[in-house]
Design a protein around this motif. Structure first.
Motif, PDB file in Angstrom:
ATOM      1  N   ARG A 179     -39.968 -12.106 -70.351  1.00 41.79           N
ATOM      2  CA  ARG A 179     -40.824 -11.287 -69.584  1.00 41.79           C
ATOM      3  C   ARG A 179     -40.314 -12.819 -68.462  1.00 41.79           C
ATOM      4  O   ARG A 179     -40.420 -12.082 -67.042  1.00 41.79           O
ATOM      5  N   VAL A 180     -39.906 -13.938 -68.418  1.00 40.24           N
ATOM      6  CA  VAL A 180     -39.915 -14.439 -67.101  1.00 40.24           C
ATOM      7  C   VAL A 180     -38.356 -13.950 -66.747  1.00 40.24           C
ATOM      8  O   VAL A 180     -38.833 -14.285 -65.105  1.00 40.24           O
ATOM      9  N   ASP A 181     -37.379 -13.266 -66.882  1.00 44.16           N
ATOM     10  CA  ASP A 181     -35.944 -12.775 -65.861  1.00 44.16           C
ATOM     11  C   ASP A 181     -37.194 -11.699 -65.729  1.00 44.16           C
ATOM     12  O   ASP A 181     -36.553 -11.255 -64.352  1.00 44.16           O
ATOM     13  N   ARG A 182     -37.654 -10.573 -66.036  1.00 43.86           N
ATOM     14  CA  ARG A 182     -37.951  -9.822 -65.785  1.00 43.86           C
ATOM     15  C   ARG A 182     -38.764  -9.635 -64.339  1.00 43.86           C
ATOM     16  O   ARG A 182     -38.933  -8.824 -63.261  1.00 43.86           O
ATOM     17  N   VAL A 183     -39.373 -10.970 -64.215  1.00 42.90           N
ATOM     18  CA  VAL A 183     -40.426 -11.366 -62.975  1.00 42.90           C
ATOM     19  C   VAL A 183     -39.498 -11.727 -62.122  1.00 42.90           C
ATOM     20  O   VAL A 183     -39.384 -10.758 -61.464  1.00 42.90           O
ATOM     21  N   LEU A 184     -39.175 -12.682 -62.213  1.00 39.25           N
ATOM     22  CA  LEU A 184     -37.792 -13.033 -61.485  1.00 39.25           C
ATOM     23  C   LEU A 184     -37.073 -11.323 -60.552  1.00 39.25           C
ATOM     24  O   LEU A 184     -36.736 -11.902 -59.906  1.00 39.25           O
ATOM     25  N   ILE A 185     -36.514 -10.998 -61.523  1.00 40.87           N
ATOM     26  CA  ILE A 185     -35.475 -10.042 -61.346  1.00 40.87           C
ATOM     27  C   ILE A 185     -36.501  -9.107 -60.723  1.00 40.87           C
ATOM     28  O   ILE A 185     -36.419  -8.337 -59.303  1.00 40.87           O
ATOM     29  N   ALA A 186     -37.516  -8.812 -61.346  1.00 44.17           N
ATOM     30  CA  ALA A 186     -38.495  -7.747 -59.714  1.00 44.17           C
ATOM     31  C   ALA A 186     -38.883  -8.642 -58.603  1.00 44.17           C
ATOM     32  O   ALA A 186     -39.320  -7.777 -57.750  1.00 44.17           O
ATOM     33  N   GLY A 187     -39.408  -9.590 -58.375  1.00 42.76           N
ATOM     34  CA  GLY A 187     -40.026  -9.802 -57.394  1.00 42.76           C
ATOM     35  C   GLY A 187     -39.614 -11.053 -56.437  1.00 42.76           C
ATOM     36  O   GLY A 187     -40.502 -11.749 -56.098  1.00 42.76           O
ATOM     37  N   GLY A 188     -38.525 -11.753 -57.610  1.00 44.68           N
ATOM     38  CA  GLY A 188     -37.601 -13.316 -57.171  1.00 44.68           C
ATOM     39  C   GLY A 188     -39.004 -14.692 -57.468  1.00 44.68           C
ATOM     40  O   GLY A 188     -39.404 -14.233 -58.639  1.00 44.68           O
ATOM     41  N   ALA A 189     -38.770 -14.655 -56.370  1.00 45.03           N
ATOM     42  CA  ALA A 189     -39.898 -16.378 -56.751  1.00 45.03           C
ATOM     43  C   ALA A 189     -40.188 -16.717 -55.134  1.00 45.03           C
ATOM     44  O   ALA A 189     -39.563 -16.542 -53.719  1.00 45.03           O
ATOM     45  N   PRO A 190     -41.239 -17.342 -55.319  1.00 42.59           N
ATOM     46  CA  PRO A 190     -41.416 -17.628 -53.345  1.00 42.59           C
ATOM     47  C   PRO A 190     -40.499 -18.405 -52.793  1.00 42.59           C
ATOM     48  O   PRO A 190     -39.483 -19.417 -53.313  1.00 42.59           O
ATOM     49  N   ALA A 191     -40.708 -18.283 -51.527  1.00 46.35           N
ATOM     50  CA  ALA A 191     -39.739 -19.134 -50.660  1.00 46.35           C
ATOM     51  C   ALA A 191     -39.666 -20.193 -50.841  1.00 46.35           C
ATOM     52  O   ALA A 191     -40.583 -21.001 -51.117  1.00 46.35           O
ATOM     53  N   GLY A 192     -38.534 -20.739 -51.165  1.00 45.47           N
ATOM     54  CA  GLY A 192     -38.675 -22.769 -50.998  1.00 45.47           C
ATOM     55  C   GLY A 192     -38.746 -23.203 -52.114  1.00 45.47           C
ATOM     56  O   GLY A 192     -38.451 -24.843 -52.813  1.00 45.47           O
ATOM     57  N   ASP A 193     -38.876 -22.641 -53.389  1.00 48.81           N
ATOM     58  CA  ASP A 193     -39.037 -22.944 -54.937  1.00 48.81           C
ATOM     59  C   ASP A 193     -37.816 -23.260 -55.016  1.00 48.81           C
ATOM     60  O   ASP A 193     -36.965 -22.807 -54.770  1.00 48.81           O
ATOM     61  N   PRO A 194     -37.956 -24.604 -55.834  1.00 49.43           N
ATOM     62  CA  PRO A 194     -37.224 -25.215 -56.503  1.00 49.43           C
ATOM     63  C   PRO A 194     -36.174 -24.444 -57.253  1.00 49.43           C
ATOM     64  O   PRO A 194     -35.172 -25.047 -57.622  1.00 49.43           O
ATOM     65  N   VAL A 195     -36.734 -23.146 -58.073  1.00 53.99           N
ATOM     66  CA  VAL A 195     -36.344 -22.326 -58.863  1.00 53.99           C
ATOM     67  C   VAL A 195     -34.597 -21.552 -58.353  1.00 53.99           C
ATOM     68  O   VAL A 195     -33.396 -21.336 -58.941  1.00 53.99           O
ATOM     69  N   TRP A 196     -34.998 -21.747 -56.570  1.00 53.06           N
ATOM     70  CA  TRP A 196     -34.019 -21.458 -56.186  1.00 53.06           C
ATOM     71  C   TRP A 196     -32.329 -21.467 -57.022  1.00 53.06           C
ATOM     72  O   TRP A 196     -30.954 -21.384 -56.796  1.00 53.06           O
ATOM     73  N   GLU A 197     -32.705 -23.528 -56.743  1.00 50.18           N
ATOM     74  CA  GLU A 197     -31.767 -24.083 -56.499  1.00 50.18           C
ATOM     75  C   GLU A 197     -31.096 -24.314 -58.255  1.00 50.18           C
ATOM     76  O   GLU A 197     -30.001 -24.507 -57.975  1.00 50.18           O
ATOM     77  N   LEU A 198     -31.900 -24.428 -58.872  1.00 50.49           N
ATOM     78  CA  LEU A 198     -31.277 -24.405 -59.962  1.00 50.49           C
ATOM     79  C   LEU A 198     -30.352 -23.094 -60.742  1.00 50.49           C
ATOM     80  O   LEU A 198     -29.871 -23.264 -60.941  1.00 50.49           O
ATOM     81  N   LEU A 199     -31.451 -22.048 -60.366  1.00 56.22           N
ATOM     82  CA  LEU A 199     -30.264 -20.157 -60.341  1.00 56.22           C
ATOM     83  C   LEU A 199     -28.914 -20.614 -59.759  1.00 56.22           C
ATOM     84  O   LEU A 199     -28.230 -20.453 -60.225  1.00 56.22           O
ATOM     85  N   ARG A 200     -28.686 -21.432 -58.641  1.00 59.12           N
ATOM     86  CA  ARG A 200     -27.807 -21.419 -58.323  1.00 59.12           C
ATOM     87  C   ARG A 200     -26.961 -21.819 -58.803  1.00 59.12           C
ATOM     88  O   ARG A 200     -25.524 -21.958 -58.886  1.00 59.12           O
ATOM     89  N   ARG A 201     -26.898 -23.715 -59.306  1.00 57.55           N
ATOM     90  CA  ARG A 201     -26.838 -24.808 -59.902  1.00 57.55           C
ATOM     91  C   ARG A 201     -26.404 -23.976 -61.437  1.00 57.55           C
ATOM     92  O   ARG A 201     -25.028 -24.192 -62.244  1.00 57.55           O
ATOM     93  N   VAL A 202     -26.947 -23.289 -62.187  1.00 63.29           N
ATOM     94  CA  VAL A 202     -26.469 -22.570 -63.490  1.00 63.29           C
ATOM     95  C   VAL A 202     -25.756 -21.358 -63.433  1.00 63.29           C
ATOM     96  O   VAL A 202     -24.946 -21.185 -64.813  1.00 63.29           O
ATOM     97  N   GLY A 203     -26.674 -20.694 -62.305  1.00 62.20           N
ATOM     98  CA  GLY A 203     -25.541 -18.849 -62.565  1.00 62.20           C
ATOM     99  C   GLY A 203     -26.178 -18.230 -63.685  1.00 62.20           C
ATOM    100  O   GLY A 203     -25.148 -17.607 -63.923  1.00 62.20           O
ATOM    101  N   ALA A 204     -27.472 -18.737 -64.042  1.00 65.52           N
ATOM    102  CA  ALA A 204     -28.389 -17.362 -65.158  1.00 65.52           C
ATOM    103  C   ALA A 204     -29.286 -17.273 -65.376  1.00 65.52           C
ATOM    104  O   ALA A 204     -29.934 -18.483 -64.700  1.00 65.52           O
ATOM    105  N   LEU A 205     -29.591 -16.923 -65.911  1.00 69.16           N
ATOM    106  CA  LEU A 205     -32.030 -16.705 -65.963  1.00 69.16           C
ATOM    107  C   LEU A 205     -31.910 -17.519 -67.000  1.00 69.16           C
ATOM    108  O   LEU A 205     -30.948 -17.976 -67.803  1.00 69.16           O
ATOM    109  N   PRO A 206     -33.621 -17.808 -67.285  1.00 67.98           N
ATOM    110  CA  PRO A 206     -33.702 -18.854 -68.417  1.00 67.98           C
ATOM    111  C   PRO A 206     -33.201 -17.696 -69.962  1.00 67.98           C
ATOM    112  O   PRO A 206     -32.963 -18.814 -70.500  1.00 67.98           O
TER     113      PRO A 206
END
Length: 225
Positions: A11-38
């Motif tokens: 569910r988390v993956d679908r939400v992130l794919i559909a709407g992204g995340a708030p600008a500047g949210d820490p999740v963006w950096e973690l997505l870049r470092r991990v290179g994968a969705l939760p």
């Protein structure tokens, strides 16, 4: 936790794919470092196994012991048995082979390189166990969180028609951070482990020794029978 955790993280993956995340949210950096969705991270964590690595480490140590025993058989004293330039040339090559095989922990020898590889395999096994433990703890926390309730109340079908609501985006981002952070830390540790062990894991080539002592015009060899 794999079943309920997998459902939530999908569910988390679908939400992130559909709407992204708030600008500047820490999740963006973690997505870049991990290179994968939760959800992908959880799937990876469920697949990694430490036991095959431990078995490989034990086998490598057994091989190292076997080579060390062979090395002992190459250490011979030819004095009084074989003399002359032939014996000297043989002794040079025999000694070089014995040094190449080794009998201890020197990573510049076959036995040392095998033991170093075994240590690396065992360290990776510990890493697998630690990653699975961290992910299990993270999933256990998020499945019972308020953010999980928010996501479960959202209509998955609506995500295909309109962007997720702000509270749903926020909830998905918070859960993603909690799952991706231990994964990012673990992957950084794996890279550091590889960098630290890499010099002792490279192929160890055998180099032929130089020519033995030069003989005279008519070299003499004596063998005691």
């Amino acid at each position: 936790m794999a079943g309920v955790g997998g459902d939530l993280l999908r569910r988390v993956d679908r939400v992130l794919i559909a709407g992204g995340a708030p600008a500047g949210d820490p999740v963006w950096e973690l997505l870049r470092r991990v290179g994968a969705l939760p959800g992908d991270v959880l799937e990876f964590g469920l697949k990694v196994r430490a036991e095959p690595l431990r078995v490989a480490g034990a086998q490598l140590r057994a091989d190292a012991d076997r080579f060390a025993r062979r090395q002992g058989k190459l250490t011979v004293d030819l004095a009084g048995v074989w003399e002359g330039t032939g014996a000297e040339a043989f002794a040079v090559r025999w000694g070089a082979l014995a040094s190449y095989i080794g009998d201890g922990g020197d990573p510049g020898t076959i036995t040392g390189r095998l033991r170093a590889t075994a240590t690396y395999a065992e360290a990776l096994a510990d890493w697998c166990d630690a990653l699975r433990g961290e992910l299990a703890e993270a999933v256990a926390r998020v499945v019972s969180s308020a953010e999980a309730v928010t996501l479960r109340q959202a209509d998955p079908a609506a995500l295909r028609e309109e962007p997720p609501a702000a509270d749903v985006l926020e909830a998905a981002a918070r859960i993603a951070v909690r799952v991706l952070q231990p994964a990012a830390d673990a992957f950084a540790e794996a890279r550091e482990l590889m960098a630290r062990r890499a010099p002792d894991l490279e192929e160890l080539r055998y180099s032929e020794p130089g020519a033995g002592p030069a003989g005279g015009a008519a070299p003499t060899t004596r063998v005691a029978l």
